[in-house]
Design an enzyme around this catalytic site. Structure first.
Site, PDB file in Angstrom:
ATOM      1  N   TYR A 183     -24.396 -43.667 -10.638  1.00 16.15           N
ATOM      2  CA  TYR A 183     -25.510 -44.306 -11.322  1.00 16.15           C
ATOM      3  C   TYR A 183     -25.779 -45.674 -10.684  1.00 16.15           C
ATOM      4  CZ  TYR A 183     -24.869 -40.547 -14.728  1.00 16.15           C
ATOM      5  OH  TYR A 183     -24.760 -39.319 -15.330  1.00 16.15           O
ATOM      6  N   GLY A 326     -12.858 -36.512 -22.737  1.00 18.74           N
ATOM      7  CA  GLY A 326     -14.220 -36.005 -22.779  1.00 18.74           C
ATOM      8  C   GLY A 326     -14.269 -34.582 -23.294  1.00 18.74           C
ATOM      9  N   ARG A 327     -14.077 -33.623 -22.404  1.00 19.70           N
ATOM     10  CA  ARG A 327     -14.134 -32.222 -22.819  1.00 19.70           C
ATOM     11  C   ARG A 327     -13.103 -31.863 -23.878  1.00 19.70           C
ATOM     12  NH1 ARG A 327     -16.092 -32.610 -17.781  1.00 19.70           N
ATOM     13  NH2 ARG A 327     -17.908 -31.358 -17.210  1.00 19.70           N
TER      14      ARG A 327
END
Length: 387
Positions: A183, A326-327
């Site tokens: 990003y 996260g997951r």
């Protein structure tokens, strides 16, 4: 008690444990707004025992989103929905955190299950993407990148500060800047994306200037008592990209500009990475531990820390300060409770709200019918790999 469940204090904020739900883009927003879906997702994880809860990365500008379905904090109208999120998280005993970002040259995309292709600037759901230099990311992201002028850079840094002000008004108590994963912030740091010849390009000092100035701008509006952290693209895994030694030096500078904790990840400024360690257990921990030791700053990281024995080991041995999931947080909203059982916590149900805990502790029927599996022995070989 396993060390994973010990409290952690940073600045004026204390987490009930060392388990954080990482930001994950859900593509469920309309006009950048949080809605009932986000209340469900984030509230259930707070009820499930996580100590620190992040919504997805929230864009500081409309064109800083990945897609039109991504969340934002670029308009005061978005504060109300965010305040609903923070109020619920706090009511359930967790700390609400926010991650601010701009996708830069990785924006203007379809949802991943729709193919994830980058949309042309003239598409109804697309826009011109920006970066430090006019270098497309590559792969399926081939559209021209507008190189930011110095005035435009200053405007974006002001947008980060404006977003931080909205975050404070919405009730967040922990702020992270997303300068990883290809990003905008990550692309300024990386020679793969940044080939400027002014004060924002070339030397390490110049390539990290965007980070330092943004930290300064945000800290002017973000109270000193609240943590200010950064997810940093600390290694591009490419010989011409960011090397981890550079990140050691960069975080040393960031610490002097008010950074309270470094959340380390990969740069992802190219698809041409080697080696590709993403299947290895706890592969970022060694880097994070080195940075913690050499810079003297708290660290967090993610990547394959979802085995309770591994997560507890890296905290117990002082390798990192927070485990980012996260997951695993998506797969199991009560991951902390499950991990507590696996790690022989004396009272796993102490992690859920008191009313739930009372019913679960006072189950007077067949043990297996509670939907609560028997604890399994954690795999010691996997735990050893975490070092």
């Amino acid at each position: 008690m396993p060390e994973l469940f010990s409290p952690y204090t940073l600045k004026g904020v204390t987490l009930r444990n060392r388990i954080a739900m990482s930001p994950m883009t859900m593509y469920r927003s309309v006009d950048g707004l949080m809605n009932d879906y986000h209340i469900m997702l984030l509230g259930s994880r707070a009820a499930g025992g996580f100590g620190l809860i992040f919504p997805e990365q929230l864009a500081i500008t409309r064109d800083g989103r990945t897609s039109v379905g991504c969340g934002g904090i670029y308009d005061d109208a978005q504060i109300e929905g965010l305040r609903r999120v923070t109020t619920l998280i706090k009511d359930l005993g967790a700390v609400p955190a926010i991650q601010l970002g701009h996708t830069g040259r990785k924006g203007s995309e379809l949802k991943p299950w729709q193919g994830g292709a980058q949309l042309p600037p003239d598409h109804p759901e697309g826009w011109p993407v920006v970066g430090p230099s006019a270098i497309p990311y590559g792969g399926h992201r081939t559209y021209p990148v507008h190189p930011l002028s110095i005035d435009e850079i200053k405007t974006l840094q002001g947008a980060f500060a404006d977003a931080a002000r909205r975050a404070l008004e919405a009730g967040f108590e922990w702020l992270e800047l997303h300068f990883a994963h290809g990003y905008l912030g990550s692309s300024f740091f990386s020679p793969l994306a940044n080939q400027r010849n002014d004060q924002y390009g070339g030397s390490l000092q110049n390539r990290v200037r965007f980070h330092l100035e943004t930290l300064d701008a945000v800290r002017k509006v973000w109270p000193e008592r609240l943590p200010l952290t950064m997810r940093l693209g600390s290694d591009d895994l490419h010989p011409q990209g960011v090397q981890f030694d550079e990140s050691i030096a960069a975080v040393t500078m960031m610490k002097e500009h008010g950074l309270d904790l470094a959340d380390l990840s990969i740069g992802f400024n190219t698809d041409e990475m080697n080696p590709v360690p993403f299947g290895d257990l706890a592969f970022m921990v060694e880097r994070a531990t080195r940075l913690k030791r050499e810079v003297g700053i708290p660290v967090a990281t993610s990547w394959n820390l979802g085995l309770p024995a591994v997560a507890d080991k890296v905290i117990r041995e002082g390798l990192i300060d927070l485990v980012m999931l996260g997951r695993p947080a998506l797969a199991n909203p009560h991951w902390p409770v499950w991990a507590a059982r696996e790690l022989a916590h004396e009272d796993p149900f102490s992690l859920v709200p008191e009313d739930w805990a009372w019913w679960l502790r006072n189950f007077r029927a067949h043990d297996s019918c509670i939907g609560w599996p028997a604890a399994a022995s954690a795999p010691e070989p996997a735990a050893r790999q975490a070092a």
